[in-house]
Design an enzyme around this catalytic site. Structure first.
Site, PDB file in Angstrom:
ATOM      1  N   ASP A  72     -23.764 -28.808 -17.201  1.00 21.20           N
ATOM      2  CA  ASP A  72     -24.880 -28.491 -18.095  1.00 21.20           C
ATOM      3  C   ASP A  72     -26.223 -28.814 -17.450  1.00 21.20           C
ATOM      4  O   ASP A  72     -26.298 -29.493 -16.423  1.00 21.20           O
ATOM      5  CB  ASP A  72     -24.754 -29.292 -19.396  1.00 21.20           C
ATOM      6  CG  ASP A  72     -23.535 -28.895 -20.207  1.00 21.20           C
ATOM      7  OD1 ASP A  72     -23.059 -27.769 -20.032  1.00 21.20           O
ATOM      8  OD2 ASP A  72     -23.069 -29.728 -21.015  1.00 21.20           O
TER       9      ASP A  72
ATOM     10  N   TYR B  26     -15.600 -37.898 -13.363  1.00 21.49           N
ATOM     11  CA  TYR B  26     -16.989 -37.962 -13.803  1.00 21.49           C
ATOM     12  C   TYR B  26     -17.405 -39.419 -13.942  1.00 21.49           C
ATOM     13  O   TYR B  26     -16.574 -40.295 -14.195  1.00 21.49           O
ATOM     14  CB  TYR B  26     -17.174 -37.274 -15.161  1.00 21.49           C
ATOM     15  CG  TYR B  26     -17.249 -35.766 -15.106  1.00 21.49           C
ATOM     16  CD1 TYR B  26     -18.476 -35.114 -14.991  1.00 21.49           C
ATOM     17  CD2 TYR B  26     -16.102 -34.992 -15.187  1.00 21.49           C
ATOM     18  CE1 TYR B  26     -18.554 -33.737 -14.961  1.00 21.49           C
ATOM     19  CE2 TYR B  26     -16.163 -33.614 -15.146  1.00 21.49           C
ATOM     20  CZ  TYR B  26     -17.390 -32.986 -15.045  1.00 21.49           C
ATOM     21  OH  TYR B  26     -17.464 -31.618 -15.010  1.00 21.49           O
TER      22      TYR B  26
END
Length: 246
Positions: free
Chosen positions: A52, A110
């Site tokens: 994003d 992540y």
């Protein structure tokens, strides 16, 4: 024709995400532009993870096809001469012609970073979520343990997620503190839209005493986004690496 794989690092601050969008600066768009400038032909990359806007990466993966005589391992150096300073190819190699970065079994890692202190630091503001309230690491660790394994993570994804199944597997979910810095590191076989940011936001609310660690199983089983915590800001998130089963 050969298929070239790129491992890409970028500072996501000034990008509107990975995926190409009309009249907006994206990582994918800059990669396409650099490849086209280098090879003087129109080529489009295929990315592994469509991060994003504001999300960073140390090791996202992309592929493209070319008949260029440039050795596969030299594409990293050659492309870096055409890329802006907030994108750098870390390595390049050749993969089989049918190899696809989103269709191969992999483990994605992540990391979410939190700055936990009374006053924010400007040098940290692009890469960490500032939280002034003191957070309890043991509470966050206890809550995180409930999320490890194979679960339906519908409660931890954006309501606009459009996928066949919301079941995913988390292999590791660690919460560590180093003085004022808190790191949430998660590894899984794939992640839903905003899933890591919602997990991070939920764990922060657990650490702040707003959600009980023991509530996590009920949040999971509810399959209701409203039962989980807030969505953490994008700038604290980075895609660390993607490991493929090769």
């Amino acid at each position: 024709m050969k298929r070239i794989r790129l491992r890409v690092a970028y500072d996501g601050t000034d990008f509107c995400g990975w995926q190409i969008q009309p009249k907006k600066r994206t990582v994918e768009g800059e990669l396409d532009l650099a490849i086209n400038e280098l090879l003087h032909t129109k080529i489009h990359v295929i990315g592994a993870s469509r991060t994003d806007a504001g999300v960073h990466a140390l090791g996202n993966v992309a592929v493209f096809d070319t008949d260029s005589p440039i050795p596969p391992e030299r594409f990293a150096f050659a492309l870096n001469q055409h890329l802006p300073k907030d994108i750098r190819i870390q390595s390049s190699d050749q993969v089989p012609d049918d190899w696809h970065p989103r269709h191969c079994d992999c483990r994605k890692t992540y990391e979410y970073r939190i700055l936990n202190r009374p006053v924010n630091l400007p040098t940290e503001s692009r890469y960490s979520w500032f939280c002034h309230q003191q957070l309890s690491i043991p509470r966050m660790q206890k809550a995180a343990a409930y999320l490890v394994g194979n679960h339906d993570f519908k409660s931890f994804c954006s309501a606009k997620t459009d996928v066949e199944t919301t079941v995913r597997t988390i292999y590791r979910l660690e919460v560590e503190q180093n003085e004022e810095h808190i790191r949430i590191r998660v590894q899984g076989n794939g992640f839903l839209y905003n899933m890591v940011r919602i997990i991070a936001g939920t764990l922060v609310q657990v650490g702040a005493g707003k959600i009980h660690p023991e509530d996590m199983p009920d949040i999971l089983s509810s399959c209701d986004r409203k039962q989980a915590g807030i969505t953490a800001p994008a700038h604290g998130l980075r895609l660390v690496e993607i490991d493929y089963d090769e």
